[in-house]
Design an enzyme around this catalytic site. Structure first.
Site, PDB file in Angstrom:
ATOM      1  N   ASN A  11      46.080 -58.409 -12.213  1.00 10.39           N
ATOM      2  CA  ASN A  11      46.127 -57.333 -13.093  1.00 10.39           C
ATOM      3  C   ASN A  11      47.624 -57.209 -13.586  1.00 10.39           C
ATOM      4  OD1 ASN A  11      46.309 -54.830 -14.303  1.00 10.39           O
ATOM      5  ND2 ASN A  11      46.062 -53.523 -12.517  1.00 10.39           N
ATOM      6  N   LYS A  13      48.754 -55.195 -15.889  1.00  8.04           N
ATOM      7  CA  LYS A  13      49.163 -53.913 -16.222  1.00  8.04           C
ATOM      8  C   LYS A  13      50.155 -54.141 -17.677  1.00  8.04           C
ATOM      9  CE  LYS A  13      49.274 -52.638 -11.458  1.00  8.04           C
ATOM     10  NZ  LYS A  13      49.707 -51.622 -10.527  1.00  8.04           N
ATOM     11  N   HIS A  99      40.896 -48.047 -12.645  1.00  7.06           N
ATOM     12  CA  HIS A  99      41.962 -48.270 -11.841  1.00  7.06           C
ATOM     13  C   HIS A  99      42.902 -47.115 -11.660  1.00  7.06           C
ATOM     14  CE1 HIS A  99      46.171 -49.751 -11.013  1.00  7.06           C
ATOM     15  NE2 HIS A  99      45.539 -50.810 -10.559  1.00  7.06           N
ATOM     16  N   GLU A 101      45.968 -46.111 -11.945  1.00  2.13           N
ATOM     17  CA  GLU A 101      46.607 -45.489 -12.878  1.00  2.13           C
ATOM     18  C   GLU A 101      46.131 -44.895 -14.011  1.00  2.13           C
ATOM     19  OE1 GLU A 101      48.592 -49.507 -13.305  1.00  2.13           O
ATOM     20  OE2 GLU A 101      49.502 -49.041 -11.107  1.00  2.13           O
ATOM     21  N   GLU A 171      41.864 -49.706  -3.540  1.00  5.28           N
ATOM     22  CA  GLU A 171      43.193 -49.758  -3.515  1.00  5.28           C
ATOM     23  C   GLU A 171      43.935 -48.429  -3.121  1.00  5.28           C
ATOM     24  OE1 GLU A 171      44.492 -52.783  -6.894  1.00  5.28           O
ATOM     25  OE2 GLU A 171      43.739 -51.103  -7.916  1.00  5.28           O
ATOM     26  N   GLY A 177      52.240 -51.057  -5.817  1.00  4.49           N
ATOM     27  CA  GLY A 177      53.437 -51.059  -6.330  1.00  4.49           C
ATOM     28  C   GLY A 177      54.562 -50.733  -5.493  1.00  4.49           C
ATOM     29  N   SER A 217      50.087 -53.962  -3.116  1.00  2.45           N
ATOM     30  CA  SER A 217      51.182 -54.767  -2.477  1.00  2.45           C
ATOM     31  C   SER A 217      50.533 -55.870  -1.883  1.00  2.45           C
ATOM     32  CB  SER A 217      52.030 -53.959  -1.962  1.00  2.45           C
ATOM     33  OG  SER A 217      52.577 -52.999  -2.624  1.00  2.45           O
TER      34      SER A 217
HETATM   35  P1  PGA Z   1      50.251 -53.993  -6.727  1.00  2.05           P
HETATM   36  O1  PGA Z   1      49.325 -53.412  -7.891  1.00  2.05           O
HETATM   37  O2  PGA Z   1      49.724 -55.507  -6.294  1.00  2.05           O
HETATM   38  O3  PGA Z   1      51.496 -54.059  -7.683  1.00  2.05           O
HETATM   39  O4  PGA Z   1      50.548 -53.206  -5.500  1.00  2.05           O
HETATM   40  C1  PGA Z   1      47.841 -53.641  -7.437  1.00  2.05           C
HETATM   41  C2  PGA Z   1      46.919 -53.032  -8.657  1.00  2.05           C
HETATM   42  O5  PGA Z   1      47.391 -51.948  -9.107  1.00  2.05           O
HETATM   43  O6  PGA Z   1      46.054 -53.343  -8.845  1.00  2.05           O
END
Ligand code: PGA
Length: 259
Positions: A11, A13, A99, A101, A171, A177, A217
């Site tokens: 992803n 983003k 997701h 976010e 997640e 992140g 992460s």
């Molecule tokens: P990240 O994000 O690997 O940077 O923690 C995962 C995601 O949001 O799908």
């Protein structure tokens, strides 16, 4: 028990530009050329979908093309939104729904996420339904009820047959992140409960064949211990998906772990 093919999605983003998205695609394709036994996908920003698709197609890559979001209406006065027909026109095969976010920054509700998930399936694409608890919810002991609610709500009115076109991504929001990863034991515990819930909502066969991937992460260095867990069927990768060798390392770690 059904064999579940592992899945790893990258992803991107709101990252990359016209040049770097094309470079990253070429690097990912090259790095994954000889990697088999795992289904892989990249989810670039909307403006670069078509260019990424062209590279994937021209190079005969098995890497699938995904979109980070969609709108469920077919067309009309929805300024700023992108329909599933438009995404299909650009070669998109899978779409992220819910997701964290989009839930927590943009404010999408369980109901809207369910509507989008159903629309993705109706369009003949694969929906990657993302769920996960926040740090507050975890610390107040609400991890299981939150994930159960999001799973039930996200899958409302989706039949057992249609579940063949759904991947669940667990997640935990506090791990996205942040560099903090759930321990394999914690993640496995949640995944096992989600699979049990799928068995209650549908049946054992659906629960057995539905892929539940972990996100938050994930790096090449911690992927293997996560993917070795019996109910973790791959990953949804953010930051580490922006570096082709790192992403490829994660994809390789997902190739059929002895379980
Ligand atoms: P990240 O994000 O690997 O940077 O923690 C995962 C995601 O949001 O799908």
């Amino acid at each position: 028990m059904t064999e579940r093919k592992p899945f790893v999605g990258g992803n991107w983003k709101m990252n990359t530009n016209r040049t770097t998205s094309a470079d990253l695609t070429r690097q990912v394709v090259d790095a994954l050329n000889t990697v088999h036994g795992v289904e892989t996908a990249v989810f670039p920003p909307f403006p670069y979908l078509l260019a990424v698709r062209t590279i994937l197609r021209d190079r005969g890559s098995a890497v699938k093309l995904g979109a980070q979001d969609c709108y469920h209406k077919p067309d009309g006065a929805f300024t700023g939104e992108v329909s599933l027909d438009m995404l299909k026109d650009c070669g998109v095969q899978m779409v992220l729904c819910g997701h964290s976010e989009r839930r927590h920054v943009i404010g999408e509700t369980d109901e809207l996420i369910n509507t989008k998930t159903r629309a993705v399936i109706d369009a003949g694409l694969t929906a990657v339904l993302c769920i996960g608890e926040t740090l507050d919810q975890r610390e107040s002991g609400h991890t299981d009820p939150v994930n159960q609610r999001q799973l039930r709500a996200g899958l409302a009115e989706i039949s057992g047959d249609a579940m063949a076109n759904v991947i669940i991504a667990y997640e935990p929001v506090w791990a996205i992140g942040t560099g903090k990863t759930a321990t394999p034991e914690d993640a496995q515990g949640v995944h096992a409960k989600l699979r049990k819930l799928l068995a209650q909502m549908y049946n054992n066969e659906v629960a057995d064949r539905t892929r539940i991937v972990y996100g938050g992460s994930v790096k090449a260095s911690n992927a293997e211990e996560l993917f070795r867990c019996p109910d973790i069927d791959g990953g949804l990768i953010g930051g580490a998906a922006l570096k082709a060798p790192e992403f490829a390392g994660i994809c390789k770690a997902a190739v059929k772990q002895p379980k």
